[in-house]
Design an enzyme around this catalytic site. Sequence first.
Site, PDB file in Angstrom:
ATOM      1  N   GLN A 171       4.303   8.386  -2.397  1.00  0.00           N
ATOM      2  CA  GLN A 171       6.222   7.103  -1.855  1.00  0.00           C
ATOM      3  C   GLN A 171       6.790   8.301  -1.470  1.00  0.00           C
ATOM      4  O   GLN A 171       7.395   8.428  -2.777  1.00  0.00           O
ATOM      5  CB  GLN A 171       6.277   6.197  -3.005  1.00  0.00           C
ATOM      6  CG  GLN A 171       4.767   5.672  -3.413  1.00  0.00           C
ATOM      7  CD  GLN A 171       4.631   3.665  -2.828  1.00  0.00           C
ATOM      8  OE1 GLN A 171       5.188   3.365  -2.316  1.00  0.00           O
ATOM      9  NE2 GLN A 171       3.169   4.873  -2.045  1.00  0.00           N
ATOM     10  N   GLY A 213      10.945  -3.344  -6.713  1.00  0.00           N
ATOM     11  CA  GLY A 213       9.403  -1.819  -6.635  1.00  0.00           C
ATOM     12  C   GLY A 213       9.638  -1.625  -4.713  1.00  0.00           C
ATOM     13  O   GLY A 213      10.255  -1.747  -3.631  1.00  0.00           O
ATOM     14  N   HIS A 214       8.880  -0.876  -4.412  1.00  0.00           N
ATOM     15  CA  HIS A 214       9.084  -0.063  -3.186  1.00  0.00           C
ATOM     16  C   HIS A 214       8.553  -1.017  -2.153  1.00  0.00           C
ATOM     17  O   HIS A 214       8.137  -2.072  -1.685  1.00  0.00           O
ATOM     18  CB  HIS A 214       7.452   0.658  -3.223  1.00  0.00           C
ATOM     19  CG  HIS A 214       6.390   0.523  -3.315  1.00  0.00           C
ATOM     20  ND1 HIS A 214       4.811   0.973  -3.066  1.00  0.00           N
ATOM     21  CD2 HIS A 214       5.910  -1.146  -2.974  1.00  0.00           C
ATOM     22  CE1 HIS A 214       4.082   0.327  -3.057  1.00  0.00           C
ATOM     23  NE2 HIS A 214       3.967  -1.351  -2.918  1.00  0.00           N
ATOM     24  N   ASN A 215       9.388  -0.531  -1.321  1.00  0.00           N
ATOM     25  CA  ASN A 215       9.759  -1.038   0.320  1.00  0.00           C
ATOM     26  C   ASN A 215      10.348  -2.277   0.243  1.00  0.00           C
ATOM     27  O   ASN A 215      10.445  -3.106   1.392  1.00  0.00           O
ATOM     28  CB  ASN A 215       8.351  -1.600   0.801  1.00  0.00           C
ATOM     29  CG  ASN A 215       7.578   0.008   0.873  1.00  0.00           C
ATOM     30  OD1 ASN A 215       7.670   1.373   1.131  1.00  0.00           O
ATOM     31  ND2 ASN A 215       6.428   0.127   0.350  1.00  0.00           N
ATOM     32  N   SER A 240       7.556  -5.035  -1.125  1.00  0.00           N
ATOM     33  CA  SER A 240       7.838  -5.311   0.282  1.00  0.00           C
ATOM     34  C   SER A 240       8.226  -6.247   0.418  1.00  0.00           C
ATOM     35  O   SER A 240       8.544  -7.429   1.581  1.00  0.00           O
ATOM     36  CB  SER A 240       6.273  -5.269   1.307  1.00  0.00           C
ATOM     37  OG  SER A 240       5.998  -4.236   1.108  1.00  0.00           O
TER      38      SER A 240
END
Length: 337
Positions: free
Chosen positions: A212, A253-255, A273
């Site tokens: 990441q 969370g990521h994105n 996302s």
Amino acid sequence: MRASPKNRKRRNPRSSAQPAEGEAGRGILLGAPQSLGALASAFGGEVDPGCGDLEIARVAPIESAGPGDLAPLLAPRYVGAALQSEAALLVEPSLAPKIPAGRRWIHPHAHYALALVLKGIEEARRKPETQIPLRTHIEAGADVDPTAMIGPGAVILAGARVGPGARIEPNAVLYGGAVIGERAVVGAGSIIGRPGFGWTSSPEGNLVRIPQLGGVRIEADVEIGPLCSIDAGTLGPTVIEKGAKLDAHVHVGHNAVIGAGSMIAAQAGFAGSVRVGAGALVGGQAGVADHVSIGAGAKLAAKSGVIGDVPPGAVVGGYPAVDRARWLRAVARMLRK
């Protein structure tokens, strides 16, 4: 030698000397006493005729406020206490007719006026200490603006950037790729930019981490509460847009993208996302599934489980989250059984 009870001096509770802060739960001392009229001149609103010279020494809850205090009257439930109090009152206009004239500071935005008064007290309290304490760990390659405030025990790794006027509270950790905007606040113990929860399976069926590398971008005037975690994006940054406010224990969370001016209550969680539109309100412990879009101005009730897109301006609740009115009707039917 201790004085006998007979000769021991007793403190006059009506003494003109300023009382100790927090005495009997009485509130927060101003830096120096000010007149009610001076406060209104500084922050707006109007005071009742003849009470502009009332001296205010502190701001106190309406239930315990007394002479020399300023108490906010911001909700109808406190009108009874206000009628019994001898304090000066900062009053919402809708409540002003319920209070006899003579000690009111009526302000069209009374919550905002209270925030300004308390902000002045907060700024007066700040110590002129060094910007970066000795116990802080800042790696070579990190970029920290000289006007930023860094708390003891904070860790800022190479590649992280901290902008002007930002505040990194004690024991927070900024990983490389974390960018903290102007005047943003990262709460104590929060973790910003640790690699997100991205995994895939190898041909042999083993779990393999997906690096990441996209980092995190925290824009200007964002406030992140204590013990939050905001994961780094995969190819681009996870983003908390300008002016958003996150309470304690929030996970992003990521994105994901949290929209400008959004307010996220404690323990809410956003999977990878997710897109949250500007001005959305998210209740405590709400959970949002990956790749879901929350429209601008939408409201998620506490403990909502959101597994599908929410239109702009919608109000949803329950699990799975549906229109709030529909959810309440369903709960009512279940309770009748």
